[in-house]
Design an enzyme around this catalytic site. Sequence first.
Site, PDB file in Angstrom:
ATOM      1  N   ASP A  16      -6.249   5.541  -5.156  1.00 52.72           N
ATOM      2  CA  ASP A  16      -5.946   4.187  -5.630  1.00 52.72           C
ATOM      3  C   ASP A  16      -4.781   4.267  -6.613  1.00 52.72           C
ATOM      4  O   ASP A  16      -4.899   4.861  -7.682  1.00 52.72           O
ATOM      5  CB  ASP A  16      -7.185   3.599  -6.312  1.00 52.72           C
ATOM      6  CG  ASP A  16      -7.049   2.106  -6.588  1.00 52.72           C
ATOM      7  OD1 ASP A  16      -6.020   1.518  -6.195  1.00 52.72           O
ATOM      8  OD2 ASP A  16      -7.968   1.531  -7.199  1.00 52.72           O
ATOM      9  N   ASP A 112      -1.752  -0.269  -1.492  1.00 57.75           N
ATOM     10  CA  ASP A 112      -1.743   0.757  -2.541  1.00 57.75           C
ATOM     11  C   ASP A 112      -3.014   1.600  -2.617  1.00 57.75           C
ATOM     12  O   ASP A 112      -3.266   2.249  -3.627  1.00 57.75           O
ATOM     13  CB  ASP A 112      -1.480   0.109  -3.902  1.00 57.75           C
ATOM     14  CG  ASP A 112      -2.595  -0.839  -4.324  1.00 57.75           C
ATOM     15  OD1 ASP A 112      -3.401  -1.236  -3.460  1.00 57.75           O
ATOM     16  OD2 ASP A 112      -2.661  -1.176  -5.520  1.00 57.75           O
ATOM     17  N   GLU A 113      -3.813   1.607  -1.570  1.00 59.16           N
ATOM     18  CA  GLU A 113      -5.015   2.440  -1.602  1.00 59.16           C
ATOM     19  C   GLU A 113      -5.449   2.831  -0.199  1.00 59.16           C
ATOM     20  O   GLU A 113      -5.157   2.137   0.778  1.00 59.16           O
ATOM     21  CB  GLU A 113      -6.162   1.723  -2.323  1.00 59.16           C
ATOM     22  CG  GLU A 113      -6.579   0.431  -1.668  1.00 59.16           C
ATOM     23  CD  GLU A 113      -7.757  -0.233  -2.371  1.00 59.16           C
ATOM     24  OE1 GLU A 113      -8.748   0.470  -2.669  1.00 59.16           O
ATOM     25  OE2 GLU A 113      -7.693  -1.448  -2.611  1.00 59.16           O
TER      26      GLU A 113
END
EC number: 2.7.7.7
Length: 412
Positions: A16, A112-113
């Site tokens: 993350d 983003d993860e």
Amino acid sequence: MREMYPKKGRVILHVDMNCFFASVEIAHDSSLQGKPLAVAGNEKERKGIIITCSYEAREYGIRTTMPLWEAKRLCPQLIVRRPNFTLYREASFQMFQILSRFTEKIQPVSIDEGYLDITDCYALGSPLEIAKMIQQALLTELQLPCSIGIAPNLFLAKTASDMKKPLGITVLRKRDIPEMIWPLPVGAMHGIGEKTAEKLNDIHIQTIEQLAKGNEHIIRAKIGKHGVDLQRRAKGMDDREVDPSQMGQHKSVGNSMTFSKDMDEEKELLDMLQRLSKSVSKRLQKRTLVSYNIQIMIKYHDRRTVTRSKQLKNAIWEERDIFQAASRLWKQHWDGDSVRLLGVTATEIEWKTESVKQLDLFSFEEDAKEEPLLAVIDQINDKYGMPLLQRGSQLLRKQEKSFQQKLESKFM
């Protein structure tokens, strides 16, 4: 290192990125390092909200979704950057490229993860060593910090990654659940939103422990099968597997534009559609990608949103082809009402080396002639940062628009 891995079960990482948009801005402009920074809407409009902010900004009490005017009141020296989604998508692409060095079993969750299944990666080191290598690679190569959760399933890995930010690495085992997770309120559990938490509170379930030990029939009656799934996860049970097929779904290249005022002039909207198509084309070519599906999104002044896509027989990557597909969709689905947002996205992405554009007898010669010319135009415009050279059709449309404006100013 095999002894560091379980004989049964899996080892899952959840990566993350920390304050992703703000971190990308800082990586792009080192002068922002250590300063309170927010990525937000237009400063001149009081409706602007905070999309994300740096940890320095959070020390002033600034939070995501906070109105910009309130954030500026809390921190007058707050630096505000308008969101640059082209930059963020490129950083996301590079992030997943780095993750793919460690395993092919990757499932993107958002920009983003993502999850990684490293159960068979013992040759690279222990799970903790692999997590440290990933974290260091992202920090060294992209200047982007991340937190990583290590656990036997997706739910626990996601929960673990939230525990230490920024730059944290947390190991969460099933035996840790009673001490580390159960005391928390149900609203803090991944997968439980505000409304679900309220429903659970209605049946006297306040903590994650109460959810884990609650009556399954009462929970099912209140929130359905999803409630039973949540109860299993509260006990540390999660059978979901990392799905690498979603890596392909993550590969989309798109751009959108929110207008400062509603627009209903078709020529202006088509001009914007072409600009968006050009942006998508440039990003596809930069990454050596092609697309088999073009999608447009129209958000009207009253917040109605229409999303339509067109499946293509041949792979495309040039501005002309993307705009042609997008404009056809536009003409079919625009109802004439005023528009607040317009978007173009290329999906079903493949590497250009793996795909061949199937040209018919009539388009082959035309494309062969135009490809070198289009490349030169793009190179010159990129070098000088402005559209010095344009195709005749673009200039003609601009001349028509200019002529129309002159007529309106003269006779209206």
